[in-house]
Design an enzyme around this catalytic site. Structure first.
Site, PDB file in Angstrom:
ATOM      1  N   ASN A  12      28.812  58.681  61.569  1.00  0.00           N
ATOM      2  CA  ASN A  12      30.161  59.212  61.391  1.00  0.00           C
ATOM      3  C   ASN A  12      31.022  58.541  62.453  1.00  0.00           C
ATOM      4  O   ASN A  12      30.856  58.816  63.647  1.00  0.00           O
ATOM      5  CB  ASN A  12      30.117  60.721  61.579  1.00  0.00           C
ATOM      6  CG  ASN A  12      31.253  61.481  60.915  1.00  0.00           C
ATOM      7  OD1 ASN A  12      31.436  62.649  61.176  1.00  0.00           O
ATOM      8  ND2 ASN A  12      32.007  60.858  60.037  1.00  0.00           N
ATOM      9  N   CYS A  78      35.805  68.682  64.697  1.00  0.00           N
ATOM     10  CA  CYS A  78      34.780  67.811  64.131  1.00  0.00           C
ATOM     11  C   CYS A  78      33.673  67.699  65.166  1.00  0.00           C
ATOM     12  O   CYS A  78      33.909  67.225  66.277  1.00  0.00           O
ATOM     13  CB  CYS A  78      35.347  66.442  63.793  1.00  0.00           C
ATOM     14  SG  CYS A  78      34.094  65.260  63.247  1.00  0.00           S
ATOM     15  N   ASN A  80      30.814  65.833  65.214  1.00  0.00           N
ATOM     16  CA  ASN A  80      30.479  64.455  65.576  1.00  0.00           C
ATOM     17  C   ASN A  80      31.622  63.818  66.363  1.00  0.00           C
ATOM     18  O   ASN A  80      31.401  63.048  67.294  1.00  0.00           O
ATOM     19  CB  ASN A  80      30.183  63.627  64.327  1.00  0.00           C
ATOM     20  CG  ASN A  80      28.856  63.985  63.703  1.00  0.00           C
ATOM     21  OD1 ASN A  80      27.864  64.163  64.390  1.00  0.00           O
ATOM     22  ND2 ASN A  80      28.841  64.124  62.389  1.00  0.00           N
ATOM     23  N   ASN A 166      36.791  75.101  61.313  1.00  0.00           N
ATOM     24  CA  ASN A 166      37.183  74.485  60.057  1.00  0.00           C
ATOM     25  C   ASN A 166      36.277  75.071  58.973  1.00  0.00           C
ATOM     26  O   ASN A 166      35.212  75.614  59.260  1.00  0.00           O
ATOM     27  CB  ASN A 166      37.088  72.961  60.123  1.00  0.00           C
ATOM     28  CG  ASN A 166      35.731  72.470  60.599  1.00  0.00           C
ATOM     29  OD1 ASN A 166      34.863  73.248  60.977  1.00  0.00           O
ATOM     30  ND2 ASN A 166      35.526  71.175  60.586  1.00  0.00           N
ATOM     31  N   HIS A 168      33.677  75.621  55.798  1.00  0.00           N
ATOM     32  CA  HIS A 168      32.482  75.002  55.224  1.00  0.00           C
ATOM     33  C   HIS A 168      31.922  75.892  54.131  1.00  0.00           C
ATOM     34  O   HIS A 168      31.987  77.119  54.227  1.00  0.00           O
ATOM     35  CB  HIS A 168      31.400  74.814  56.296  1.00  0.00           C
ATOM     36  CG  HIS A 168      31.808  73.920  57.412  1.00  0.00           C
ATOM     37  ND1 HIS A 168      31.602  72.561  57.410  1.00  0.00           N
ATOM     38  CD2 HIS A 168      32.450  74.198  58.581  1.00  0.00           C
ATOM     39  CE1 HIS A 168      32.075  72.039  58.525  1.00  0.00           C
ATOM     40  NE2 HIS A 168      32.601  73.014  59.247  1.00  0.00           N
ATOM     41  N   GLU A 217      32.752  65.664  53.131  1.00  0.00           N
ATOM     42  CA  GLU A 217      33.735  66.147  54.102  1.00  0.00           C
ATOM     43  C   GLU A 217      35.125  66.256  53.503  1.00  0.00           C
ATOM     44  O   GLU A 217      35.577  65.360  52.781  1.00  0.00           O
ATOM     45  CB  GLU A 217      33.776  65.219  55.332  1.00  0.00           C
ATOM     46  CG  GLU A 217      32.598  65.403  56.265  1.00  0.00           C
ATOM     47  CD  GLU A 217      32.883  64.895  57.658  1.00  0.00           C
ATOM     48  OE1 GLU A 217      33.857  65.387  58.276  1.00  0.00           O
ATOM     49  OE2 GLU A 217      32.152  64.013  58.129  1.00  0.00           O
ATOM     50  N   CYS A 226      28.044  65.402  59.687  1.00  0.00           N
ATOM     51  CA  CYS A 226      29.117  66.356  59.996  1.00  0.00           C
ATOM     52  C   CYS A 226      28.547  67.378  60.962  1.00  0.00           C
ATOM     53  O   CYS A 226      27.697  68.193  60.571  1.00  0.00           O
ATOM     54  CB  CYS A 226      29.622  67.022  58.717  1.00  0.00           C
ATOM     55  SG  CYS A 226      30.896  68.278  59.002  1.00  0.00           S
ATOM     56  N   THR A 228      30.007  69.973  62.682  1.00  0.00           N
ATOM     57  CA  THR A 228      30.354  71.359  62.397  1.00  0.00           C
ATOM     58  C   THR A 228      29.638  71.830  61.136  1.00  0.00           C
ATOM     59  O   THR A 228      29.258  73.005  61.019  1.00  0.00           O
ATOM     60  CB  THR A 228      31.873  71.533  62.234  1.00  0.00           C
ATOM     61  OG1 THR A 228      32.357  70.581  61.275  1.00  0.00           O
ATOM     62  CG2 THR A 228      32.597  71.360  63.555  1.00  0.00           C
ATOM     63  N   GLY A 229      29.424  70.907  60.195  1.00  0.00           N
ATOM     64  CA  GLY A 229      28.708  71.256  58.974  1.00  0.00           C
ATOM     65  C   GLY A 229      27.255  71.605  59.238  1.00  0.00           C
ATOM     66  O   GLY A 229      26.694  72.523  58.623  1.00  0.00           O
TER      67      GLY A 229
END
Length: 368
Positions: A12, A78, A80, A166, A168, A217, A226, A228-229
């Site tokens: 990323n 984010c 990453n 954010n 997901h 994303e 990702c 946060t993912g």
């Protein structure tokens, strides 16, 4: 010439621009979405999944991060990206393991820390599970996890929504390769169930400490990782009874270690961030304004200037010394420099500082 650095975390990748000294122009600090798309383009620009700006703090943090997706939209956070920013800061300042930073983001204060092995451990804060905080229209189950089912592409999908600053959605599946990944990812990103759109993660559970996801994303489409993912995935998997509180989450770009030992507390993410290259933007890539991307920051030129005089702040209602306007003189000097200096010379000037930064990083890591 505007200097930038390229970093990647599990594939990323991001364009990073230093602006902690407050000297970046407004066209860089609050960039036009068309310009962000232009520089993130992999054929006609610099190429990247996003743009990250290191800026002066507005609150109690050490600095502030703004991150923009490749489509020009601004992201709240984010994982990453913040690891890449932390590694960039350590490389720029010559910091050693144990160094941490309080970084202001639209998702709140995030604190990454440089580890002995060069990886970055990040306190990502507590997840958001209340539907309005994700945000999502899904309703919480008995564990407080927003859940629901939808039918897409002839499949019935189980959804779990988690906010990490954010939005997901996590979708458990039996086979990551068999699903119509791009069609489902694009549809779920913009589904009305997610008023702010959402990042989409298809989850395959290999074991209680071994999760694997494919990432779609928000604003970027398919990506290799990702952060946060990965955190949202672990939270959802724990609450669905599919995972232990600490697990390796394998993404297309590689693994991240995720831990959520206190269900009332923070999620911790540990993973790599790697410098790719440093460079300078060609003036043709710059937004309108100064080719170096810096704000005009005139300084007093003579002792006749009132002590502490700062025309950027003191002349908001009009120039206080029109017979000797500092801003006009500074701009004239910049124009004279640009007119008298070749593009090759400016690149060499910028390259000298970039070379020194790279050498310092190598020496600090004991590679030179």
């Amino acid at each position: 010439m505007l200097q930038f650095s390229k970093y990647q975390g599990l594939g990323n990748d991001f364009i990073l621009v230093e602006g902690r000294d407050g000297r970046l122009s407004e066209s860089i600090v609050s960039p036009d979405s068309d310009w962000v798309r232009k520089i993130c383009d992999r054929r006609f620009g610099l190429g990247g999944d996003g743009l990250i700006l290191a800026l002066p703090p507005q609150g109690q943090g050490e600095l502030r991060m703004r991150i923009f997706n490749a489509d020009g939209s601004e992201a709240e956070m984010c994982g990453n990206g913040i690891r890449c920013l932390a590694r960039f800061l350590a490389d720029s300042d010559g910091d050693s393991p144990g160094r941490s930073w309080s970084i202001e983001t639209p998702a709140g204060m995030i604190i990454p820390e440089l580890q002995q092995d060069g990886q970055i451990r990040v306190d990502m804060g507590a997840p958001f599970l209340k539907p309005e905080m994700v945000p999502t229209l899904l309703s919480p189950d008995a564990k407080g996890l927003p859940r629901g089912e939808v039918s897409r592409e002839g499949l019935t999908l189980s959804l779990a929504a988690v906010g990490m600053g954010n939005p997901h959605v996590v979708v458990p599946v039996d086979d990551l390769e068999a699903i119509p990944f791009e069609a489902l990812g694009a549809q779920l990103e913009c589904d009305p169930l997610f008023p702010a759109k959402t990042n989409v993660h298809f989850l395959k559970v290999h074991g209680r400490q071994h999760l694997e996801i494919r990432v779609w994303e928000r604003g970027a489409g398919p990506t290799l990782a990702c952060g946060t993912g990965a955190c949202a995935t672990l939270v959802a998997a724990v609450l669905m009874g599919l995972s232990d509180s600490e697990a390796t989450v394998v993404l297309p770009g590689g693994p991240l270690s995720i831990r959520w030992s206190d269900q009332q507390g923070s999620v911790f993410m540990t993973g790599p961030a790697v410098a790719v290259f440093d460079g300078v933007m060609n003036p043709d890539l710059m937004p309108e304004g100064r080719p170096d991307g810096l704000a005009a920051e005139p300084k007093p030129l003579e002792s006749s200037t009132p002590p502490g005089f700062d025309c950027a702040n003191d002349c908001k209602e009009g120039c206080r010394q029109p017979d000797r306007c500092l801003r006009e003189e500074a701009q004239a000097k910049v124009q004279a420099f640009l007119a008298s200096t070749s593009l090759d010379s400016m690149i060499n000037l910028a390259g000298d500082s970039l070379e020194q930064r790279t050498l310092s990083r190598i020496q600090r890591d004991g590679q030179g």
